[in-house]
Scaffold this motif. Structure first.
Motif, short mmCIF file in Angstrom:
data_model
loop_
_atom_site.label_atom_id
_atom_site.label_comp_id
_atom_site.label_asym_id
_atom_site.label_seq_id
_atom_site.Cartn_x
_atom_site.Cartn_y
_atom_site.Cartn_z
N ILE A 1 0.83 -1.21 0.00
CA ILE A 1 0.00 0.00 0.00
C ILE A 1 0.86 1.26 0.00
CG2 ILE A 1 -1.71 1.32 1.32
CD1 ILE A 1 -2.76 -1.40 2.37
N LEU A 2 1.93 1.26 0.78
CA LEU A 2 2.72 2.48 0.95
C LEU A 2 3.89 2.58 -0.02
CD1 LEU A 2 2.79 2.69 4.85
CD2 LEU A 2 1.47 4.11 3.27
N ASP A 3 4.54 1.49 -0.33
CA ASP A 3 5.76 1.57 -1.14
C ASP A 3 5.49 1.58 -2.64
OD1 ASP A 3 7.04 1.57 1.26
OD2 ASP A 3 7.70 -0.52 1.17
N GLN A 4 4.35 1.04 -3.08
CA GLN A 4 4.06 1.03 -4.52
C GLN A 4 3.87 2.46 -5.05
OE1 GLN A 4 4.35 -1.49 -6.59
NE2 GLN A 4 3.63 -0.44 -8.41
N PRO A 5 2.95 3.28 -4.50
CA PRO A 5 1.84 2.97 -3.59
C PRO A 5 0.61 2.47 -4.36
CG PRO A 5 1.89 5.32 -4.04
CD PRO A 5 3.04 4.70 -4.82
N SER A 6 -0.32 1.84 -3.60
CA SER A 6 -1.54 1.33 -4.22
C SER A 6 -2.64 1.27 -3.17
CB SER A 6 -1.30 -0.08 -4.79
OG SER A 6 -1.07 -1.01 -3.75
N GLY A 7 -3.87 1.07 -3.64
CA GLY A 7 -4.97 0.81 -2.73
C GLY A 7 -5.14 -0.69 -2.55
#
Length: 212
Positions: free
Chosen positions: A95-101
């Protein structure tokens, strides 16, 4: 697994938030609780301190000035069993490093012991330096329990996830390989306290004399 209903409204709101200097994701400080209206009772906020320290708090206030204060809460990993610890860390990293949902379906155990299916949406937010540090989450029952309330606070332990789909927020989808948890050993029944006084040798056959 399309995002709709309450979760769809949160995603739409997140997408309308301004980005500072062309950032990929909005900052936590451009989100105001007064904009969330009926979503507010279902919203949680997480802050990653390090890989195994993700602090969770409930917004629980409609005062925008209070929203800007540092959050304080419990570590999400305190709810996580050792078998799911690594998978949970990989989820937050995606969620944080891509970031993505992330849109998830999982089963939880309610306080009365019954089980319920819950759908959740998690979206990243940046800190003041533009680094993805926060996760805003929203969870709803798929079937509202008869005694459930709109302000039921759901802090999930991610033990029984049935489906998870990541949402492309402009940086593509993360490639995550989750570990398959090892089955737990079958618990052995504990001996009852009085069994310590029972003879360990086989019982004598009927009509048999015992030596003193």
């Amino acid at each position: 697994m399309p995002v709709s209903g309450v979760l769809g409204r949160l995603l739409e709101y997140w997408q309308t938030l301004p980005r500072v200097n062309g950032a990929d994701i909005p900052s936590k400080h451009v989100l105001h609780p007064t904009d969330l209206h009926e979503l507010l009772p279902r919203i949680s906020l997480m802050k990653r301190i390090d890989r195994y320290d993700v602090q969770v708090s409930m917004i629980g206030t409609s005062e925008n000035n209070l929203w800007q204060t540092p959050i304080a809460g419990m570590n999400a990993f305190d709810l996580t069993t050792p078998a799911m610890r690594e998978n949970t860390a990989r989820l937050y990293e995606a969620i944080l490093d891509q970031p993505s949902g992330a849109n998830m379906l999982e089963t939880i155990k309610r306080r009365n012991g019954s089980k319920a299916d819950v759908e959740s949406l998690y979206l990243p937010l940046a800190n003041d330096d533009g680094k993805a540090t926060y996760i805003i989450g929203c969870s709803v029952y798929l079937k509202q329990p008869s005694l459930g309330r709109i302000n039921d606070r759901l802090v999930l332990d991610h033990q029984r996830i049935s489906n998870i789909q990541f949402i492309d927020l402009g940086r593509g989808l993360p490639h995550v390989i989750f570990e398959k948890p090892q089955p737990r050993p079958q618990p052995q029944p504990e001996h009852r306290w009085w069994e310590r006084f029972m003879p360990t040798r086989p019982r004598p056959a009927p009509d048999t004399m015992l030596d003193a």
